[in-house]
Design a protein around this motif. Structure first.
Motif, PDB file in Angstrom:
ATOM      1  N   ASP A 115      39.568 -25.213  45.308  1.00  0.00           N
ATOM      2  CA  ASP A 115      39.587 -23.966  44.538  1.00  0.00           C
ATOM      3  C   ASP A 115      40.472 -24.048  43.296  1.00  0.00           C
ATOM      4  OD1 ASP A 115      37.845 -22.763  46.248  1.00  0.00           O
ATOM      5  OD2 ASP A 115      39.337 -21.567  47.318  1.00  0.00           O
ATOM      6  N   PHE A 116      41.036 -25.233  43.025  1.00  0.00           N
ATOM      7  CA  PHE A 116      42.020 -25.329  41.946  1.00  0.00           C
ATOM      8  C   PHE A 116      41.798 -26.531  41.038  1.00  0.00           C
ATOM      9  CE2 PHE A 116      43.853 -22.876  45.315  1.00  0.00           C
ATOM     10  CZ  PHE A 116      44.496 -21.842  44.650  1.00  0.00           C
ATOM     11  N   THR A 117      42.261 -26.380  39.801  1.00  0.00           N
ATOM     12  CA  THR A 117      42.426 -27.506  38.897  1.00  0.00           C
ATOM     13  C   THR A 117      43.890 -27.903  38.980  1.00  0.00           C
ATOM     14  OG1 THR A 117      40.716 -26.696  37.391  1.00  0.00           O
ATOM     15  CG2 THR A 117      42.267 -28.312  36.523  1.00  0.00           C
ATOM     16  N   HIS A 118      44.166 -29.068  39.506  1.00  0.00           N
ATOM     17  CA  HIS A 118      45.550 -29.548  39.616  1.00  0.00           C
ATOM     18  C   HIS A 118      45.907 -30.184  38.270  1.00  0.00           C
ATOM     19  CE1 HIS A 118      43.922 -29.898  43.877  1.00  0.00           C
ATOM     20  NE2 HIS A 118      44.755 -28.880  43.900  1.00  0.00           N
ATOM     21  N   ILE A 254      51.857 -27.466  38.029  1.00  0.00           N
ATOM     22  CA  ILE A 254      51.107 -26.414  37.351  1.00  0.00           C
ATOM     23  C   ILE A 254      49.633 -26.526  37.718  1.00  0.00           C
ATOM     24  CG2 ILE A 254      50.405 -25.506  35.104  1.00  0.00           C
ATOM     25  CD1 ILE A 254      53.132 -26.369  34.046  1.00  0.00           C
ATOM     26  N   MET A 255      49.049 -25.387  38.102  1.00  0.00           N
ATOM     27  CA  MET A 255      47.662 -25.349  38.559  1.00  0.00           C
ATOM     28  C   MET A 255      46.930 -24.174  37.945  1.00  0.00           C
ATOM     29  SD  MET A 255      48.137 -26.183  42.577  1.00  0.00           S
ATOM     30  CE  MET A 255      48.962 -27.668  43.145  1.00  0.00           C
ATOM     31  N   GLY A 256      45.612 -24.260  37.989  1.00  0.00           N
ATOM     32  CA  GLY A 256      44.769 -23.164  37.561  1.00  0.00           C
ATOM     33  C   GLY A 256      43.545 -23.126  38.449  1.00  0.00           C
ATOM     34  N   PRO A 257      42.661 -22.164  38.222  1.00  0.00           N
ATOM     35  CA  PRO A 257      41.434 -22.105  39.019  1.00  0.00           C
ATOM     36  C   PRO A 257      40.555 -23.318  38.743  1.00  0.00           C
ATOM     37  CG  PRO A 257      41.329 -20.577  37.184  1.00  0.00           C
ATOM     38  CD  PRO A 257      42.730 -21.100  37.216  1.00  0.00           C
ATOM     39  N   LYS A 258      39.620 -23.596  39.633  1.00  0.00           N
ATOM     40  CA  LYS A 258      38.737 -24.746  39.450  1.00  0.00           C
ATOM     41  C   LYS A 258      37.867 -24.563  38.199  1.00  0.00           C
ATOM     42  CE  LYS A 258      35.105 -22.871  42.480  1.00  0.00           C
ATOM     43  NZ  LYS A 258      34.302 -23.102  43.695  1.00  0.00           N
ATOM     44  N   ARG A 259      37.425 -25.700  37.683  1.00  0.00           N
ATOM     45  CA  ARG A 259      36.490 -25.762  36.557  1.00  0.00           C
ATOM     46  C   ARG A 259      37.098 -25.329  35.221  1.00  0.00           C
ATOM     47  NH1 ARG A 259      32.599 -23.499  40.386  1.00  0.00           N
ATOM     48  NH2 ARG A 259      31.432 -25.208  41.318  1.00  0.00           N
ATOM     49  N   ILE A 260      38.405 -25.460  35.041  1.00  0.00           N
ATOM     50  CA  ILE A 260      38.948 -25.312  33.685  1.00  0.00           C
ATOM     51  C   ILE A 260      38.374 -26.462  32.857  1.00  0.00           C
ATOM     52  CG2 ILE A 260      41.041 -25.401  32.272  1.00  0.00           C
ATOM     53  CD1 ILE A 260      42.574 -24.174  34.558  1.00  0.00           C
ATOM     54  N   PRO A 261      37.865 -26.198  31.658  1.00  0.00           N
ATOM     55  CA  PRO A 261      37.296 -27.269  30.846  1.00  0.00           C
ATOM     56  C   PRO A 261      38.241 -28.458  30.693  1.00  0.00           C
ATOM     57  CG  PRO A 261      36.814 -25.151  29.859  1.00  0.00           C
ATOM     58  CD  PRO A 261      37.741 -24.880  31.009  1.00  0.00           C
ATOM     59  N   GLY A 262      37.665 -29.659  30.753  1.00  0.00           N
ATOM     60  CA  GLY A 262      38.467 -30.869  30.752  1.00  0.00           C
ATOM     61  C   GLY A 262      39.378 -31.011  29.557  1.00  0.00           C
TER      62      GLY A 262
END
Length: 323
Positions: A115-118, A254-262
């Motif tokens: 569920d996250f962008t690490h 630092i993390m964000g929701p999944k699928r943050i643009p690369g």
């Protein structure tokens, strides 16, 4: 132009502008970034978040707004981040509890991996095995006493499923000792009872242990990191002593929701990497007991997965999983 064609053009244009624009690295960041912290203001984790937000605001020329959202051992803030838009403006300070020990111990309303962008590792601190001043003077004495008297001694933690709970359970698993768990709502009351002799041991993080060790109220017997802590250079690591598989740290990243643009993820990672290279930042984090641990985004994601697997193994081995 016919009326029908004009109407179609107007509707199509309105629909185009109604679709939220996905930020690109070219114009990112163009507004403030919300930085959610899953603990109350004033705690060590909060201090780390504010140091990073300060320097990242300068580096990226865009304000990082720290927003504290404690409660449910960090689950509320973590779930909120997982459900937020993946635009690079909704980030959080994830740490060992939110993405490691807690999901290993109980079912949480998010997947700590998928569920996250690490985005970027910040750093970590070891846990410190401490005892009161009437307790054992060395780790070897600690082992001798606890093995000779199974079930007699107790250890304090900051709550069931917390890092201070599971790290001691890992120590029990690695040494074969039987020490009873006494959970508190935060380690503050636990420290007070340790000093008074009502509970004998604990494994707080370095920042929490230091004031008590440096003032002579508690004694440090070992640290859990891969190398000795600069702020406690005379205290051996558990690995040095011979306890294998004990390089655990209380990490933060630092993390964000999944699928943050690369390309946005890369911009964020690059900013964090540069900030962590600054001596002033390293010194400020060191004052919080945190050693920086810069690594690639891929390595950070792998680290989070491996850490979750580590705590899950301990929970399963000790039969601790909450139903």
């Amino acid at each position: 132009m016919s009326r029908r064609r004009l109407l179609t053009t107007v509707i199509g244009s309105a629909a185009f502008y109604a679709i939220p624009r996905i930020a690109t690295a070219k114009d990112y960041p163009s507004r403030a970034i919300k930085f959610l912290v899953p603990v109350s203001p004033g705690a060590g984790t909060d201090s780390v978040a504010r140091v990073m937000a300060d320097y990242l605001s300068r580096k990226m020329k865009s304000t990082w707004v720290v927003e504290n959202q404690g409660g449910a051992s960090g689950q509320i803030a973590t779930q909120a981040t997982a459900r937020s838009p993946a635009d690079g403006y909704n980030l959080m300070l994830g740490y060992v509890s939110t993405h490691g020990t807690l999901p290993a111990y109980r079912k949480v309303p998010y997947d700590p991996i998928n569920d996250f962008t690490h985005i970027a590792m910040i750093g970590g601190a070891p846990n410190v095995l401490v005892t009161n001043m009437s307790g054992p003077e060395t780790f070897e004495e600690f082992l001798e006493q606890t093995k000779k008297n199974p079930g007699k001694y107790t250890y304090a933690s900051a709550g069931v499923g917390s890092i201070t709970h599971l790290v001691f359970e890992g120590l029990k698993l690695g040494t074969g000792i039987n020490v009873l768990h006494v959970p508190y709502r935060g380690l503050g009351p636990g420290f007070n009872n340790m000093v008074a002799g009502q509970v004998q041991f604990a494994m707080p993080g370095l920042a929490g242990a230091l004031p008590y060790v440096n003032s002579g109220r508690l004694r440090a017997l070992a640290v859990s990191g891969s190398q000795r802590a600069p702020l406690l250079p005379e205290v051996r690591t558990l690995k040095e002593i011979g306890i294998s598989d004990f390089e655990t740290v209380q990490w933060l990243g630092i993390m964000g929701p999944k699928r943050i643009p690369g390309e946005i993820t890369q911009a964020l990672w690059s900013a964090v990497d540069q900030v962590l290279g600054e001596k002033e930042v390293k010194d400020r984090l060191a004052n919080e007991g945190i050693a920086t641990m810069p690594m690639t985004q891929r390595s950070f994601s792998g680290y989070v997965s491996a850490d979750l697997a580590h705590w899950t193994k301990i929970v399963n081995s000790q039969g601790l999983r909450e139903a």
